[in-house]
Design a protein around this motif. Structure first.
Motif, short mmCIF file in Angstrom:
data_model
loop_
_atom_site.label_atom_id
_atom_site.label_comp_id
_atom_site.label_asym_id
_atom_site.label_seq_id
_atom_site.Cartn_x
_atom_site.Cartn_y
_atom_site.Cartn_z
N LYS A 1 1.07 -1.08 -0.05
CA LYS A 1 -0.02 -0.03 -0.04
C LYS A 1 0.89 1.27 0.08
O LYS A 1 2.24 1.41 0.55
N ARG A 2 0.23 2.22 -0.78
CA ARG A 2 0.92 3.69 -0.58
C ARG A 2 0.01 4.84 -0.64
O ARG A 2 -0.80 4.50 -1.44
N ALA A 3 0.03 5.59 0.26
CA ALA A 3 -0.94 6.49 0.38
C ALA A 3 -0.28 7.92 0.58
O ALA A 3 0.99 8.11 0.86
N GLY A 4 -0.98 9.06 0.04
CA GLY A 4 -0.42 10.38 0.06
C GLY A 4 -1.79 11.44 -0.39
O GLY A 4 -2.80 10.99 -0.40
N THR A 5 -1.14 12.59 -0.54
CA THR A 5 -1.87 13.70 -0.90
C THR A 5 -1.11 14.24 -2.35
O THR A 5 0.00 14.64 -2.12
N MET A 6 -2.04 14.55 -3.32
CA MET A 6 -1.42 15.38 -4.33
C MET A 6 -2.23 16.36 -5.01
O MET A 6 -3.58 16.35 -4.49
N HIS A 7 -1.81 17.25 -5.82
CA HIS A 7 -2.57 18.19 -6.50
C HIS A 7 -2.87 18.15 -7.67
O HIS A 7 -1.89 17.81 -8.44
N LEU A 8 -4.05 18.10 -8.27
CA LEU A 8 -4.15 17.65 -9.71
C LEU A 8 -4.48 18.98 -10.45
O LEU A 8 -5.10 18.74 -11.57
N GLY A 9 -4.29 20.20 -9.99
CA GLY A 9 -4.44 21.16 -10.80
C GLY A 9 -5.84 22.05 -10.44
O GLY A 9 -6.51 21.77 -9.43
N PRO A 10 -6.06 23.17 -10.89
CA PRO A 10 -6.83 24.23 -10.25
C PRO A 10 -8.43 23.74 -10.54
O PRO A 10 -9.34 24.02 -9.92
N GLY A 11 -8.69 23.04 -11.34
CA GLY A 11 -9.81 22.35 -11.54
C GLY A 11 -10.54 21.27 -10.66
O GLY A 11 -11.63 21.05 -10.53
N VAL A 12 -9.52 20.63 -10.04
CA VAL A 12 -9.64 19.51 -9.02
C VAL A 12 -9.58 19.71 -7.69
O VAL A 12 -10.14 19.48 -6.85
N GLY A 13 -8.18 20.26 -7.76
CA GLY A 13 -7.69 20.54 -6.10
C GLY A 13 -6.76 19.37 -5.76
O GLY A 13 -6.46 18.72 -6.49
N SER A 14 -6.69 19.25 -4.67
CA SER A 14 -6.09 18.43 -4.02
C SER A 14 -6.82 16.94 -3.61
O SER A 14 -7.99 17.15 -3.21
N VAL A 15 -6.20 15.96 -3.59
CA VAL A 15 -6.83 14.78 -3.43
C VAL A 15 -5.97 14.07 -2.69
O VAL A 15 -4.68 13.99 -2.47
N ARG A 16 -6.50 12.83 -1.81
CA ARG A 16 -5.99 12.07 -1.08
C ARG A 16 -6.14 10.58 -1.86
O ARG A 16 -7.26 10.31 -2.23
N TYR A 17 -5.03 10.01 -1.98
CA TYR A 17 -5.07 8.89 -2.68
C TYR A 17 -4.32 7.70 -1.99
O TYR A 17 -3.58 7.74 -0.98
N LEU A 18 -4.93 6.40 -2.54
CA LEU A 18 -4.48 5.06 -1.83
C LEU A 18 -4.11 4.33 -3.07
O LEU A 18 -5.01 3.85 -3.80
N ALA A 19 -2.80 4.00 -3.29
CA ALA A 19 -2.08 2.80 -4.15
C ALA A 19 -2.19 1.35 -3.61
O ALA A 19 -1.56 1.31 -2.73
N VAL A 20 -2.63 0.58 -4.03
CA VAL A 20 -2.68 -0.98 -3.57
C VAL A 20 -2.31 -1.79 -4.78
O VAL A 20 -2.74 -1.74 -6.01
N ARG A 21 -1.26 -2.74 -4.51
CA ARG A 21 -0.70 -3.82 -5.24
C ARG A 21 -1.37 -4.98 -5.28
O ARG A 21 -2.12 -5.22 -4.19
N VAL A 22 -1.99 -5.33 -6.60
CA VAL A 22 -2.90 -6.62 -6.64
C VAL A 22 -1.98 -7.64 -7.25
O VAL A 22 -1.36 -7.72 -8.16
N GLU A 23 -2.37 -8.82 -6.37
CA GLU A 23 -1.35 -9.90 -6.60
C GLU A 23 -2.28 -11.26 -6.79
O GLU A 23 -1.70 -12.12 -7.30
N GLY A 24 -3.65 -11.18 -6.71
CA GLY A 24 -4.27 -12.08 -7.01
C GLY A 24 -5.35 -12.11 -8.26
O GLY A 24 -6.12 -13.02 -8.32
N ALA A 25 -4.88 -11.11 -9.10
CA ALA A 25 -5.73 -11.00 -10.12
C ALA A 25 -4.79 -11.39 -11.67
O ALA A 25 -5.30 -10.90 -12.69
N GLY A 26 -3.70 -12.21 -11.44
CA GLY A 26 -3.17 -12.48 -12.64
C GLY A 26 -2.03 -11.61 -12.88
O GLY A 26 -1.81 -10.62 -12.07
N PRO A 27 -0.88 -12.06 -13.73
CA PRO A 27 0.18 -11.77 -13.96
C PRO A 27 -0.08 -10.01 -14.66
O PRO A 27 1.05 -9.28 -14.75
N GLU A 28 -0.88 -9.82 -15.38
CA GLU A 28 -1.30 -8.57 -16.03
C GLU A 28 -1.81 -7.38 -15.28
O GLU A 28 -1.65 -6.36 -15.77
#
Length: 416
Positions: free
Chosen positions: A127-154
């Motif tokens: 898991k990897r979490a953080g905050t980023m800014h996507l520009g004036p139209g969206v603003g700041s977002v909080r995100y969470l990136a998760v590695r998927v291991e049980g859905a195949g090699p692709e």
């Protein structure tokens, strides 16, 4: 003039303001951390749901990535479920290429989408979490990136993100609310503090008024009312009462000494005066002695007057000075004083002038006391006026008052 009440109110308001500021800062920091935790919990649920959906779909279908188009993509039947996610959702392969997007993520610009999916390029941890800014139209977002291991090699990973503005009452709203409410709280606190300070210091004001009334020197018998609270105010009143008692004893002793000394001195002076007067009229006294006896009699008379003055002062301090009040024309009284002043000023070449109305100026006074007061003033004026100077005595009527003025060209009275 700054008062204790105002200073207490000021310090009370400052202390409350510092307390509110510290409380608001801690509340802001806690709310910000709480908002992050809430968003992370929400994103974690969505990421776990997407991970499980992909893993279960892979276990059932065996392959969930299609290459029918120019680029690999997630199977339409599987991606349709993920498109319904209300937040930004990105599914990428192991090289970071996007395989599927939620409906909200499809509304992003290419630049914003590239920035949003960038964490999927380097998902090495589960898991990897953080905050980023996507520009004036969206603003700041909080995100969470998760590695998927049980859905195949692709399938490489899933990223979910949501705007930080989605918090119902976030840190920004909290700051705005505090900026609006804090001045009202401080103003109300200052008013309440001012009232409380006045209430607490009211006994002090009463003590001050009572002490001012006692400080005239004739009311030392009075005492302050001691509060029943048995606090610092009661101790202050007891201390002041003790001081007044000691002052009363001291003044009473001084008055008794002055009266007793004056009374005891009168008898020897009367004996001396009678002896000198008898010697002056005795036919057997040599002529060269008569001048010395005459000077001695003058000194005895002056000392007698001094003793009488001390006795009068002692009686006045005790409130027992009798006054022989009768109606008199102040012009006659001033004329007598002017005659005496002219005789006193002849030796120093001091001119004595007077000014008074043409009509009678009648007033009920003690002739002896007023004459004594004016003679004292005139004597001092002549004594401290240089040779060739002048002393002016004026009697005037001013509305409902009568003024007697003694003015000279001498050195005057030093200020203070």
């Amino acid at each position: 003039m700054p008062t204790i009440r105002r200073r207490l109110t000021l310090w009370y308001t400052v202390a409350l303001g510092v307390t509110v500021l510290a409380f608001g800062t801690l509340l802001y920091l806690e709310r910000r951390q709480s908002s992050v935790r809430e968003l992370d919990q929400r994103l974690g649920l969505e990421a776990d749901l997407a991970n499980r959906w992909l893993s279960e779909s892979y276990n059932v279908l065996g392959r969930i990535v299609t290459t029918a188009g120019s680029r690999p993509a997630l199977d339409p039947g599987i991606s349709a479920y993920l498109e319904a996610v209300r937040d930004y959702l990105v599914v990428a392969d192991t090289t970071g290429h996007v395989l599927a997007l939620s409906e909200v993520a499809r509304t992003l610009s290419a630049d914003a989408l590239q920035r949003l999916s960038a964490p999927l390029d380097t998902v090495r941890l589960p898991k990897r979490a953080g905050t980023m800014h996507l520009g004036p139209g969206v603003g700041s977002v909080r995100y969470l990136a998760v590695r998927v291991e049980g859905a195949g090699p692709e399938i490489g990973g899933v990223l979910v993100a949501t705007s930080t503005a989605q918090v119902a009452f976030g840190p920004a709203e909290l700051v705005r609310s505090m900026l609006i409410i804090a001045p009202i709280i401080l103003l109300a606190a200052a008013l309440v503090g001012y009232w409380l300070a006045g209430t607490s210091l009211r006994p002090v004001q009463g003590i001050m008024d009572e002490v001012e009334a006692i400080s005239d020197g004739t009311s030392l018998h009075r005492r302050l009312a001691v509060p029943l609270s048995n606090d610092e105010m009661a101790r202050l009143a007891l201390t002041v009462n003790g001081m007044l008692a000691r002052l009363e004893q001291s003044f009473a002793g001084l008055h008794r000494f002055t009266a007793d000394a004056s009374h005891e001195l009168k008898t020897p002076l009367m004996v001396l005066r009678a002896g000198v007067e008898r010697a002056l009229v005795h036919p057997g006294v040599p002529g060269e002695i008569l001048q010395s006896l005459d000077d001695t009699l003058a000194q005895i008379n002056e000392m007698t007057e001094l003793v009488e003055s001390l006795l009068t002062l002692a009686r006045a301090d005790e409130g027992r000075a009798p006054l022989a009040v009768e109606e008199a024309d102040l012009r006659d009284l001033l004329g007598e004083v002017v005659e005496t002043a002219e005789m006193l000023g002849e030796g120093s070449d001091i001119a004595v002038t007077s000014a008074m109305p043409d009509h009678p100026v009648r007033l009920s006074v003690d002739r002896h006391r007023i004459r004594e007061m004016l003679l004292n003033l005139v004597t001092n004026a002549i004594k401290y006026t240089p040779q060739g100077g002048s002393v002016d005595l004026t009697l005037a009527e001013q509305d409902d008052a009568i003024s007697l003025t003694v003015r000279d060209t001498g050195v005057g009275i030093a200020p203070g």
